[in-house]
Design an enzyme around this catalytic site. Structure first.
Site, PDB file in Angstrom:
ATOM      1  N   GLN A  50       0.864  -1.180   0.000  1.00 44.43           N
ATOM      2  CA  GLN A  50       0.000   0.000   0.000  1.00 44.43           C
ATOM      3  C   GLN A  50       0.902   1.233   0.000  1.00 44.43           C
ATOM      4  O   GLN A  50       1.689   1.443   0.920  1.00 44.43           O
ATOM      5  CB  GLN A  50      -0.912   0.038   1.224  1.00 44.43           C
ATOM      6  CG  GLN A  50      -1.910   1.196   1.140  1.00 44.43           C
ATOM      7  CD  GLN A  50      -2.717   1.377   2.401  1.00 44.43           C
ATOM      8  OE1 GLN A  50      -2.198   1.793   3.424  1.00 44.43           O
ATOM      9  NE2 GLN A  50      -4.002   1.075   2.321  1.00 44.43           N
ATOM     10  N   HIS A  84      -3.124   4.457  -1.480  1.00 44.03           N
ATOM     11  CA  HIS A  84      -3.902   4.801  -0.287  1.00 44.03           C
ATOM     12  C   HIS A  84      -4.619   6.128  -0.533  1.00 44.03           C
ATOM     13  O   HIS A  84      -4.060   7.194  -0.364  1.00 44.03           O
ATOM     14  CB  HIS A  84      -2.978   4.903   0.925  1.00 44.03           C
ATOM     15  CG  HIS A  84      -3.699   4.893   2.247  1.00 44.03           C
ATOM     16  ND1 HIS A  84      -5.056   5.164   2.363  1.00 44.03           N
ATOM     17  CD2 HIS A  84      -3.256   4.629   3.512  1.00 44.03           C
ATOM     18  CE1 HIS A  84      -5.400   5.084   3.636  1.00 44.03           C
ATOM     19  NE2 HIS A  84      -4.328   4.752   4.349  1.00 44.03           N
ATOM     20  N   HIS A 138      -9.133   7.700   4.332  1.00 41.20           N
ATOM     21  CA  HIS A 138      -8.898   8.032   5.744  1.00 41.20           C
ATOM     22  C   HIS A 138      -8.324   9.418   6.003  1.00 41.20           C
ATOM     23  O   HIS A 138      -7.764   9.667   7.063  1.00 41.20           O
ATOM     24  CB  HIS A 138      -8.002   6.967   6.394  1.00 41.20           C
ATOM     25  CG  HIS A 138      -8.518   5.580   6.229  1.00 41.20           C
ATOM     26  ND1 HIS A 138      -7.741   4.451   6.407  1.00 41.20           N
ATOM     27  CD2 HIS A 138      -9.750   5.111   5.883  1.00 41.20           C
ATOM     28  CE1 HIS A 138      -8.455   3.368   6.176  1.00 41.20           C
ATOM     29  NE2 HIS A 138      -9.693   3.747   5.866  1.00 41.20           N
ATOM     30  N   TYR A 149      -5.854  10.998   4.319  1.00 41.43           N
ATOM     31  CA  TYR A 149      -4.468  11.229   3.939  1.00 41.43           C
ATOM     32  C   TYR A 149      -4.423  11.960   2.591  1.00 41.43           C
ATOM     33  O   TYR A 149      -5.457  12.358   2.069  1.00 41.43           O
ATOM     34  CB  TYR A 149      -3.698   9.903   3.945  1.00 41.43           C
ATOM     35  CG  TYR A 149      -3.653   9.306   5.332  1.00 41.43           C
ATOM     36  CD1 TYR A 149      -3.016   9.979   6.369  1.00 41.43           C
ATOM     37  CD2 TYR A 149      -4.284   8.100   5.626  1.00 41.43           C
ATOM     38  CE1 TYR A 149      -2.997   9.463   7.664  1.00 41.43           C
ATOM     39  CE2 TYR A 149      -4.271   7.573   6.913  1.00 41.43           C
ATOM     40  CZ  TYR A 149      -3.628   8.264   7.927  1.00 41.43           C
ATOM     41  OH  TYR A 149      -3.624   7.766   9.206  1.00 41.43           O
ATOM     42  N   ARG A 206      -7.550   2.335  -2.468  1.00 39.05           N
ATOM     43  CA  ARG A 206      -8.322   2.310  -1.222  1.00 39.05           C
ATOM     44  C   ARG A 206      -9.008   3.655  -1.020  1.00 39.05           C
ATOM     45  O   ARG A 206      -8.384   4.713  -1.150  1.00 39.05           O
ATOM     46  CB  ARG A 206      -7.432   2.006  -0.017  1.00 39.05           C
ATOM     47  CG  ARG A 206      -8.293   1.532   1.172  1.00 39.05           C
ATOM     48  CD  ARG A 206      -7.471   1.079   2.337  1.00 39.05           C
ATOM     49  NE  ARG A 206      -8.173   0.028   3.085  1.00 39.05           N
ATOM     50  CZ  ARG A 206      -8.106  -0.116   4.397  1.00 39.05           C
ATOM     51  NH1 ARG A 206      -7.383   0.715   5.134  1.00 39.05           N
ATOM     52  NH2 ARG A 206      -8.748  -1.089   5.006  1.00 39.05           N
ATOM     53  N   ARG A 209      -7.856  -6.632  12.356  1.00 38.71           N
ATOM     54  CA  ARG A 209      -7.443  -7.006  13.709  1.00 38.71           C
ATOM     55  C   ARG A 209      -7.617  -8.489  14.003  1.00 38.71           C
ATOM     56  O   ARG A 209      -6.862  -9.067  14.789  1.00 38.71           O
ATOM     57  CB  ARG A 209      -8.217  -6.174  14.737  1.00 38.71           C
ATOM     58  CG  ARG A 209      -7.808  -4.702  14.776  1.00 38.71           C
ATOM     59  CD  ARG A 209      -8.825  -3.856  15.497  1.00 38.71           C
ATOM     60  NE  ARG A 209     -10.117  -3.910  14.833  1.00 38.71           N
ATOM     61  CZ  ARG A 209     -11.281  -4.138  15.438  1.00 38.71           C
ATOM     62  NH1 ARG A 209     -11.322  -4.308  16.734  1.00 38.71           N
ATOM     63  NH2 ARG A 209     -12.408  -4.159  14.747  1.00 38.71           N
TER      64      ARG A 209
END
Length: 372
Positions: A109, A176, A179, A181, A229, A340
């Site tokens: 990524q 990426h 989120h 960024y 993404r 996770r």
């Protein structure tokens, strides 16, 4: 898990997934998760072993943690891996070989944090945070607005990283664009206040992202797929929206698909939530329906709490994936990225595919402190 349920999981998730020259042996991906175990930005043997364990445990496609492209302002930590420099590339080559040796596929990524960079932080301590408009995600003045040269430099950095990924033997690359960024800062009206060709309408806000995608596409072979993404939510802005309607989402996706995105990785905090009123499709489902491209879904797969709870030091219990199976059986999306749950149990994929969900190790926030 009943024998019938186990067989259903196997049937739904064991199918290979192919795009360009990449063929994942199944529909389970490892989600990208920043771990900060690469001192000096160089992934070591422990990082290679970490990813290889997940491939050995049944993950078909490993998406690495975010790795910084070659631009001074790209990063904000000295222990996040970088994707430039011969020392880092040597480390990544070991990672690729280790994952391939276990039968998995792997893509890096590629990441630029943009204006979220902490001033004075490594890896380049005197690098100024940059973004579309010189404002933080909360709208406060921060860093500086990027010039055309800045934009060209970053586009070149992403293209160079994509070419390097192919040279190192990766099976594709992910950009990426989520989120909050850098790429996402241009996509979101909350952080993009430009009045030039890179700001304004939804389509104009996609220009920078589309130019990065096109440059990456031109830098790699036809066999090398590009993932992108994306997310509605941003760090510190969980209710943010890039698109409030399917029509706005169409305006966002079309330039990116035309530029060369092969697969969209649609990040949500909980995969089972519908994205728009009047349909139970999640974000990945809508993106696939609108763009016609394959999609990856992600968001608390196999757990009863979202990732935000982990930041607060909370664990999450193992939960069933019945709804996930229903959605992938009707081709709402093509792959499932697991986060996770794979930190907790490297064999999550194999146990899920074989109906051994009662043996899955639950997630504890303590697990984030070690790389295992």
């Amino acid at each position: 898990m009943t024998d019938e349920h186990a067989l259903r999981a196997t049937d739904a998730l064991s199918r290979p997934f192919s795009v360009r020259g990449l063929t994942s042996p199944n529909r389970i991906a490892m989600a990208p998760m920043t771990r900060q175990f690469s001192p000096g930005g160089v992934p070591g043997q422990d990082v290679a072993d970490y990813y290889a364990r997940r491939a050995a445990g049944g993950v078909g496609l490993v998406i690495t943690e975010g790795t910084y492209v070659d631009h001074d302002s790209a990063g904000t930590s000295g222990s996040v891996p970088r994707f430039h420099g011969e020392d880092a590339f040597a480390g990544w080559a070991r990672v690729v070989d280790a994952v391939h040796a276990e039968g998995g596929t792997i893509i890096p990524q590629l990441w630029h944090v943009g204006v979220t960079r902490a001033e004075g932080a490594p890896p380049v301590v005197d690098a100024e945070p940059v973004g579309p408009s010189g404002v933080s995600l909360s709208g406060e003045p921060k860093g500086r607005a990027m010039t055309q040269k800045d934009l060209d430099d970053v586009i070149g950095a992403f293209a160079g990283a994509a070419a390097a990924a192919e040279r190192l033997g990766f099976d594709g690359a992910e950009l990426h664009g989520a989120h909050g960024y850098l790429i996402d800062q241009f996509l979101w009206e909350g952080s993009n206040r430009r009045t030039d060709a890179y700001g304004g309408s939804v389509v104009a806000r996609t220009r920078f992202a589309a130019e990065i995608v096109a440059a990456c596409r031109a830098a790699v072979s036809d066999d090398f797929p590009l993932f992108f993404r994306m997310s509605q939510w941003k760090m510190d802005a969980y209710e943010a929206k890039l698109a409030r309607t399917p029509e706005e989402l169409d305006s966002l996706l079309t330039p990116l698909a035309e530029a060369g995105v092969d697969v969209f990785h649609a990040s949500t905090r909980r995969y089972w939530l519908p994205e728009f009123e009047g349909s139970d499709l999640n974000l990945a489902g809508w993106v696939k329906k609108i763009s016609g491209r394959p999609t990856v879904t992600v968001g608390s797969v196999g757990l009863d709490g979202d990732f935000f709870s982990a930041f607060q030091g909370n664990g999450s219990s193992v939960t069933g994936i019945e709804q996930l199976l229903e959605r992938i059986e009707r081709d709402e999306f093509d792959m499932v990225a697991v986060g996770r749950a794979l930190i907790a149990d490297p064999e999550w994929a194999a146990k899920t595919l074989r109906g051994r969900t009662e043996d899955i190790t639950p997630f504890s926030a303590e697990m984030l402190k070690t790389l295992r």
